[in-house]
Design a protein around this motif. Structure first.
Motif, short mmCIF file in Angstrom:
data_model
loop_
_atom_site.label_atom_id
_atom_site.label_comp_id
_atom_site.label_asym_id
_atom_site.label_seq_id
_atom_site.Cartn_x
_atom_site.Cartn_y
_atom_site.Cartn_z
N TRP A 62 6.55 9.41 -15.07
CA TRP A 62 5.64 8.29 -15.39
C TRP A 62 6.34 6.96 -15.14
O TRP A 62 5.83 6.10 -14.41
N LEU A 63 7.54 6.83 -15.71
CA LEU A 63 8.22 5.52 -15.67
C LEU A 63 8.59 5.13 -14.24
O LEU A 63 8.36 3.99 -13.82
N ILE A 64 9.13 6.10 -13.49
CA ILE A 64 9.57 5.78 -12.13
C ILE A 64 8.37 5.63 -11.19
O ILE A 64 8.28 4.68 -10.41
N GLY A 65 7.43 6.57 -11.27
CA GLY A 65 6.27 6.52 -10.38
C GLY A 65 5.42 5.28 -10.61
O GLY A 65 5.03 4.58 -9.65
N ILE A 66 5.16 4.97 -11.86
CA ILE A 66 4.29 3.82 -12.15
C ILE A 66 5.00 2.51 -11.80
O ILE A 66 4.39 1.60 -11.23
N TYR A 125 0.84 -1.21 0.00
CA TYR A 125 0.00 0.00 0.00
C TYR A 125 0.86 1.25 0.00
O TYR A 125 0.62 2.19 -0.76
N TYR A 126 1.89 1.27 0.86
CA TYR A 126 2.72 2.48 0.93
C TYR A 126 3.48 2.71 -0.38
O TYR A 126 3.67 3.85 -0.80
N CYS A 127 3.92 1.62 -1.03
CA CYS A 127 4.58 1.78 -2.33
C CYS A 127 3.61 2.41 -3.33
O CYS A 127 3.97 3.30 -4.10
N TYR A 128 2.38 1.92 -3.32
CA TYR A 128 1.35 2.46 -4.22
C TYR A 128 1.11 3.93 -3.92
O TYR A 128 1.07 4.78 -4.83
N LEU A 129 0.98 4.25 -2.64
CA LEU A 129 0.69 5.64 -2.26
C LEU A 129 1.85 6.55 -2.70
O LEU A 129 1.62 7.58 -3.35
N PHE A 130 3.07 6.15 -2.37
CA PHE A 130 4.21 7.01 -2.71
C PHE A 130 4.38 7.09 -4.23
O PHE A 130 4.69 8.15 -4.78
N GLY A 131 4.20 5.97 -4.92
CA GLY A 131 4.30 5.98 -6.38
C GLY A 131 3.25 6.90 -6.99
O GLY A 131 3.54 7.67 -7.92
N ILE A 162 1.84 9.44 -5.56
CA ILE A 162 2.20 10.84 -5.26
C ILE A 162 3.29 11.33 -6.21
O ILE A 162 3.25 12.45 -6.71
N ILE A 163 4.26 10.45 -6.51
CA ILE A 163 5.32 10.83 -7.45
C ILE A 163 4.70 11.18 -8.81
O ILE A 163 5.01 12.22 -9.40
N VAL A 164 3.80 10.31 -9.30
CA VAL A 164 3.20 10.55 -10.62
C VAL A 164 2.40 11.85 -10.58
O VAL A 164 2.51 12.70 -11.48
N LEU A 165 1.61 12.03 -9.54
CA LEU A 165 0.73 13.19 -9.47
C LEU A 165 1.52 14.48 -9.26
O LEU A 165 1.12 15.55 -9.75
N SER A 166 2.66 14.37 -8.56
CA SER A 166 3.44 15.58 -8.27
C SER A 166 4.02 16.19 -9.54
O SER A 166 4.48 17.32 -9.53
N SER A 167 3.99 15.42 -10.63
CA SER A 167 4.51 15.98 -11.90
C SER A 167 3.75 17.24 -12.28
O SER A 167 4.30 18.14 -12.92
N PHE A 168 2.49 17.36 -11.88
CA PHE A 168 1.72 18.58 -12.17
C PHE A 168 2.37 19.79 -11.49
O PHE A 168 2.40 20.88 -12.04
#
Lengths: 109, 845
Positions: free
Chosen positions: B180-184, B136-142, B144-150
């Motif tokens: 995208w690549l790292i977050g996903i 779950y935490y990996c999903y959450l942090f991943g 956040i990484i993808v979304l923080s691109s905005f």
């Protein structure tokens, strides 16, 4: 029950193997390396399909008849039914894998 | 005792290791299972807590992605609109697809799985609670990484499929593709860990007597889905790593000028992408198959047919990936093969739909809100399936390619096949999450708004597509016959959104004002409704024996008394530990008592370390990458450095039956987890091999001109891989022996053999320039992959040896040797195959 559980997975596993082999054969014949001729492709694919289909028909027969004729629990009957249907679906799908190779005259149709 | 049997030590209870090293004496059963409060809630590993976190986070991402969809539709409401510029439009539709597919659909199904599996199979928790929390935490942090691109004005804009060459650094010079690549990839850790967890939980921790054929049908769907994730996600993970390596290190995997091939990316992406559709759809269909009998009042028609259908779909759906590539110039014969398979998958899908229809025909269904969503699912999904058969035909596909017809088709499949069942499931299982019922009246409004809005929005798109409107265009000129259809689609999307918002309103309303849910509020047959749904911290005081697939309908002793008084296994809490029953995977016969972890910070800290490592890679702060991964390594070490509870017998509470704790047996849940992990690993390795073979076959010139690896070292590596395999066999046997100390030799041998294998593979490939060609780069990628696994083997073997050396392992506690045996055998095979590839590949030196 263990045997019946495997019997559910075996036919579709064989389909997957057959699909991968047919894909590999087509790729070997149709990619720039052109490893196989059209004739070799057709004959190999047909032999593979015949082998796979024969096995699947055998499994279909085996799951449709209670070979050991011992009374079976409801669990076993249910798994046997599931195994019969996967064998049937896999058989049809295996034959479908061969159709492109049989019908098309060459790689580009 | 044969090797296949468990090694257990039947010691008196006052012996030093016959209890539990980490029990909490003095605490009652309820206190032991209580979720920690306050900030310590973050350390909870309970499936109830983690499942709800997945569901809430997934739904928030659904709302975000839905909002992005509204932006898209608003931009297209009229011709020549300037609401969004084209770059922003690209970012918006890319993030819409990315979030919906990776951060909403998969995590939602994981949330349902994590929450429901233990309750439905009769377990007190998921079998690996820490892994669930870590995922779950990996999903959450991943996410956040993808979304923080905005925030950095670097939102990905290359489509949710990140096609090359558009996403290579030549054409996407900013960090958007890296986000995208790292977050996903990071978020996907949650998916693969969930796969392992689901497989082991369903197969290994069922209630006594719950054979495979007595499992709730949803468990079959989730089991097949988990296997599909295990095999389907690795190609994308490998593709993403290769693409990121190309962007970060300049390795030419997809560079045409050096023998790379953009189509290789498409193959790897769609090898994941198409099964992904079924990975999303199958659990939703399983939830329908679970809910439907409740509202009809009869068992599911054709349980055996449904099992056959779901297993067949699980396999056949892998033969469909290239139907997303019909317009890329592949040989027509290949296209026809994929077309045939695409048509064939309609057979099991149809079998399953007919099971649902026959169940409906068995009785007069109660038209409650979940039932409405089930009917909505049937209507919409069948239409999506039919257009699916249309686009499976190559000529029609070429005509409809990249048009709005495809947009309509995929939304009919995904919203019909996942979103509608998911809303039905949320209404159905909401009492499990909150203890209260949602409003029937508002629920009907939600359904009709969503149903009408959806069909208005997306049915029109079939027509817009047939009139030639392409996908992914930010605006269109007026007068092409698309204006009114687009207007209607946009209005439909607003109505759909109103339905979703009404659901959100009802959710918050019912938390305060919803009626308290009674025990088994829907009159269901499955075990999750055994206790009143006012969420306690625990699942079962005693785990009941199961004799039927519909236990709450067929076993009167389960419903004729208060739930805590029901007889069953493990009522005494002798060792003051969280524990549940372990079973034989096929028959469901009791096999062991599984000890479960109590709340711990380790998953959060470990995931945070990984997030730091991944995030710092984006910022090119490589010292911070090292810090992050060091934290993660420390976390993993703390995770595995657990005192063993194996080797002791305890009363099961089932007559006189005594069961071993954490049994040393190939049927152990831990061994199943290792098998699942190695299945994922084999799929990762196969994806790399596929990349090599693909380039060898399609770029023969580059394969012939790439220098070969050193044959002598490769030959020696092949030999050492056999030695490592044999050491794996020896470790397997050693797990069942009584003498601990001699096994240290095997542990050290494994570490040494793994090190030697890695060194020889490196010596073999070191003469090949990884930047010389894509083919050579794949050779190096194979080495890096196997080296990573060998490093884990070395680390794991040394930990095993150290634990024995310091006396942390006693006779009967050598389960880790059984586990590493399977790991080492698979790694040895991968190492051997890499060595063989080095021997066979390459052209002129």
């Amino acid at each position: 029950m263990t045997r019946l559980t495997y019997a559910i997975a075996k036919p579709v596993l064989l389909w997957a193997l057959h699909f991968a082999l047919i894909y590999a054969l087509i790729s070997a014949a149709c990619a720039p390396r052109a490893l196989l001729t059209q004739e070799v492709l057709v004959v190999t694919a047909a032999v593979l399909t015949l082998t796979a289909a024969t096995l699947q028909i055998f499994w279909l027969w085996r799951t449709s008849s209670n070979g050991d004729s011992e009374p079976q629990s409801s669990d076993e009957l249910l798994l046997r039914r599931a195994a019969w249907w996967t064998a049937l679906i896999s058989l049809i799908a295996t034959l479908a894998n061969l159709m492109p190779v049989l019908i098309l005259p060459g790689c580009q149709g | 005792m044969t090797e296949r049997q468990a090694y257990v030590v039947d010691l008196p209870e006052d012996e030093s290791y016959s209890g539990s090293a980490k029990g909490e004496p003095g605490k009652s059963f309820e206190r032991i299972w209580d979720a920690p409060q306050g900030v310590r809630h973050l350390s909870s590993v309970s499936h109830r807590v983690v499942g709800k976190r997945f569901l809430v986070t997934g739904f928030v991402f659904f709302l975000i992605a839905g909002f992005l969809a509204l932006l898209v539709r608003t931009q297209l409401i009229v011709p020549d609109n300037t609401f969004l510029d084209s770059e922003t439009y690209n970012q918006v539709f890319t993030m819409h697809g990315t979030i919906m597919m990776f951060l909403f659909a998969i995590p939602m199904l994981e949330g349902f799985a994590v929450h429901l599996i233990p309750l439905m199979v009769g377990a007190r928790d998921l079998v690996f609670p820490r892994l669930g929390a870590f995922g779950y935490y990996c999903y959450l942090f991943g996410g956040i990484i993808v979304l923080s691109s905005f925030l950095f004005d670097a939102a990905p804009a290359g489509g949710w499929f990140m096609y090359v060459p558009l996403s290579t650094s030549t054409y996407t010079q900013d960090l958007s593709a890296d986000f995208w690549l790292i977050g996903i990839t990071f978020a996907e850790i949650a998916s693969v860990t969930a796969a392992v967890e689901i497989i082991a939980a369903i197969l290994c921790t069922r209630a006594p007597g719950m054979s495979l054929a007595k499992m709730p049908i949803l468990m079959w769907y989730l089991l097949v889905t988990a296997f599909m994730i295990a095999v389907g996600f690795p190609p994308l993970i490998i593709g993403s790593i290769l693409l990121e390596a190309e962007r970060l290190l300049g390795l030419p995997f997809f560079e045409v000028a050096l023998g790379g091939d953009p189509l290789l990316w498409q193959h790897l992406f769609w090898l994941f992408g198409h099964p992904e559709v079924y990975i999303i759809f199958l659990p939703a269909a399983g939830m329908v198959a679970t809910m439907l009998p409740t509202f009809v009042g009869k068992p599911l028609f054709g349980y055996g047919f449904a099992v056959a259908a779901v297993v067949s779909m699980g396999f056949l759906s892998f033969g469909l990936w290239a139907h997303h590539m019909f317009a890329t110039g592949l040989p027509v014969m290949s296209l026809t093969l994929f077309s045939a398979a695409s048509t064939m998958v309609a057979i099991p899908t149809g079998v399953q739909i007919f099971c649902f229809l026959a169940t409906l025909a068995e009785g007069r269904p109660r038209m409650s809100v979940p039932m409405l969503f089930i009917l909505g699912f049937l209507f919409i999904f069948v239409l999506g399936g039919l257009t699916g058969v249309m686009v499976a035909a190559v000529p029609f596909n070429l005509q409809a390619h990249d048009s709005y017809f495809v947009v309509a088709h995929l939304h009919y499949v995904l919203i019909g096949g996942f979103v509608f069942p998911m809303f039905g499931a949320l209404y159905y299982w909401m009492p499990q999450f909150t203890g209260r019922m949602m409003s029937e009246t508002l629920g009907r409004w939600v359904f009709w708004l969503m149903f009408i809005g959806f069909n208005l929005a997306f049915f029109m798109m079939h027509l817009t597509g047939l009139r030639g409107m392409p996908r992914r265009i930010a605006s269109y000129p007026e007068g092409l016959g698309w204006d009114r259809l687009n207007m209607l689609s946009t209005l439909g999307s607003y109505i759909l959104a109103a339905g979703v918002l009404l659901f959100v309103f009802d959710f918050f309303r019912h938390r305060r004002h919803g009626t308290q849910a009674p025990r088994n509020p829907w009159g269901a047959a499955t075990l999750e409704w055994l206790y009143p749904p006012i969420p306690p911290g625990f699942n079962f005081h005693a785990i009941p024996e199961i004799r039927s697939r519909e236990p709450l309908w067929d076993q009167p002793e389960l419903m004729d008394r208060p739930a805590p008084e029901i007889d069953g296994a493990l009522r005494p809490c002798t060792d003051h530990r969280r524990e549940t029953m372990g079973n034989d995977p096929i028959t469901g016969a009791p096999l062991q008592i599984v000890r479960l972890p109590h709340p711990t910070w380790v998953p959060l800290i470990t995931a945070f370390g990984l997030a730091l490592g991944f995030g710092a890679t984006l910022a090119s702060l490589y010292w911070l990458v090292a810090v992050g991964f060091a934290i993660a390594l420390a976390g993993f070490t703390a995770w595995v450095w657990e005192p063993s509870d194996s080797g002791v017998l305890r009363d099961s509470g089932l007559g006189d039956l005594r069961l071993p704790v954490n049994v040393v047996d190939p049927r152990s849940h831990l061994h199943f987890a290792v098998v699942g992990t190695m299945m994922i690993s084999a799929a990762l390795f196969a994806s790399l091999l596929f990349a090599g073979l693909y380039l060898w076959n399609t770029q023969p010139h580059w394969a012939e001109t790439t220098p070969p690896a050193a044959p002598l070292e490769a030959g020696l590596a092949l030999g050492v891989s056999i030695v490592v395999f044999l050491l794996g066999l020896a470790s397997h046997r050693a797990a069942f022996t009584a003498k601990v100390t001699p096994v240290i030799v095997i542990d050290l041998g494994l570490a040494l053999g793994s090190a030697a294998l890695g060194a020889l593979l490196f010596m073999s490939i070191r003469t090949v320039d990884p930047y010389g060609s894509a083919y050579a780069a794949v050779g190096w990628a194979l080495f890096a992959f196997v080296a990573g696994y060998l490093a884990v083997a070395i680390y794991w073997s040394l930990v095993n040896a150290l634990r024995k050396a310091v006396g942390a392992v006693k006779p009967g506690q050598m389960l880790p040797n059984l586990l590493i045996a399977t790991y080492a055998k698979v790694v040895a095979i991968m190492g051997g195959m890499t060595a063989a590839a080095y021997l066979l590949a390459g052209g002129a030196a």
